[in-house]
Design a protein around this motif. Sequence first.
Motif, short mmCIF file in Angstrom:
data_model
loop_
_atom_site.label_atom_id
_atom_site.label_comp_id
_atom_site.label_asym_id
_atom_site.label_seq_id
_atom_site.Cartn_x
_atom_site.Cartn_y
_atom_site.Cartn_z
N GLU A 326 0.81 -1.48 -0.01
CA GLU A 326 0.00 0.09 -0.08
C GLU A 326 0.81 1.31 -0.12
O GLU A 326 0.64 2.08 -0.74
N GLU A 327 1.83 1.29 0.67
CA GLU A 327 2.69 2.33 0.76
C GLU A 327 3.45 2.40 -0.69
O GLU A 327 3.64 3.81 -1.23
N MET A 328 3.89 1.47 -1.15
CA MET A 328 4.61 1.63 -2.41
C MET A 328 3.56 2.08 -3.46
O MET A 328 3.76 2.99 -4.44
N ALA A 329 2.36 1.53 -3.34
CA ALA A 329 1.23 2.17 -4.33
C ALA A 329 0.95 3.45 -4.03
O ALA A 329 0.62 4.49 -5.17
N ASP A 330 0.72 4.04 -2.96
CA ASP A 330 1.01 5.36 -2.47
C ASP A 330 1.87 6.39 -3.33
O ASP A 330 1.58 7.39 -3.43
N ALA A 331 3.16 5.68 -3.01
CA ALA A 331 4.26 6.53 -3.63
C ALA A 331 4.57 6.53 -5.19
O ALA A 331 5.09 7.45 -5.36
N ARG A 332 4.31 5.43 -5.74
CA ARG A 332 4.23 5.25 -7.23
C ARG A 332 3.77 6.58 -7.99
O ARG A 332 4.44 6.98 -8.86
N PRO A 333 2.72 7.10 -8.03
CA PRO A 333 2.12 7.85 -8.89
C PRO A 333 3.02 9.29 -8.64
O PRO A 333 2.95 9.92 -9.69
N ALA A 334 3.31 9.48 -7.44
CA ALA A 334 3.82 10.75 -7.14
C ALA A 334 5.19 10.72 -8.12
O ALA A 334 5.68 11.87 -8.55
#
Length: 368
Positions: A326-334
């Motif tokens: 979840e943390e990786m998914a939140d960081a990827r778009p940015a």
Amino acid sequence: MSKLGNLGARLHRGEISYDFIGHRKLWYGISILITITAILGLAVRGLNMGIDFQGGAVFTTEKTSVSVSQAEDYAKEASGHDAVVQKLGNGTLRIQIAGMDTKQSDQIKNDLAKDFKVDPETIAADLVGPSWGDQIANKAWQGLAIFMVLVVIYLAIAFEWRMAIAALVALIHDITITVGIYALVGFEVTPGTVIGLLTILGYSLYDTVVVFDSLKEQTKDITKQNRWTYSDIANRSINSTLVRSINTTVVALLPVAGLLFIGGGFLGAGTLNDISLSLFVGLAAGAYSSIFIATPLVADLKEREPAMKALRKRVLAKRAQASVEEEMADARPASDEPDDDAAHAVVGPRTQPASRGRGRGRPSGKRR
């Protein structure tokens, strides 16, 4: 739907919940503190045993204007013992003096008649021998022991031995608190008190079994999934039956509170106190123990099993992995989002050569 009903429905569906199991050490600490207070009260003050248990004489007067405090002084002067005096609803007095035999009771009756300035024949005297009191006490203890044994056997067969142990601990918890309150308040212990104790134990067991039944149903094939630990499901079981337990307890406490506070206190029917106090304290303690003691204790015992330990490791590992993803998914778009200036710099050069090429390679249409 009422707010309480809506809350109960949301708790049952798992939309909201309170972590009872996670705060179990707090509830254990509160219970230990209350139990220690009850034991200290029992050790320091002791129980005010009625004459049914220790023997003695009961004198009942006709309607009189003598106050309770005056009657206590008269009885103590006549017998040399402390007396328990209760003013009944019809204006009569009930005087209990422990440790009296037949000869002593006759003399005390005559002395009380002189103090009350009435005919001795108007004072009724009932004598209870100490052997009768011992027999009543022994029967009470036997009944309590048989009840406990049957409870453990039933729960061990219907559920499992861990639940039986947890229910037994909760029942002992309820008895200790109720007996300690009796010692602190100083109410007389009578056969009615014993009946009240057995009644509240049955109620406490019922409330506990409701939660255990929900827990047993929800933990079927628990090791075949990796989403919930045993403690998670135990907490869900408490929350799903919470409003039901509260409603049942409140409905049961209302008539008992009427007996205790209105009948025994306001109206002066002191004979109701012996059974109503045990019911009131026991019902409240039983509802508390079924939620805060019995089920958390079952969760503690079950989590010690190898299968439950392995399940907890799998669940925690899965949750940790899901958290990382979840943390990786939140960081990827940015990080992957293109910058506006960079996009213009790339698109611009690609379009310009094409347009120039089309201009240079266009046929003139005429030969010169």
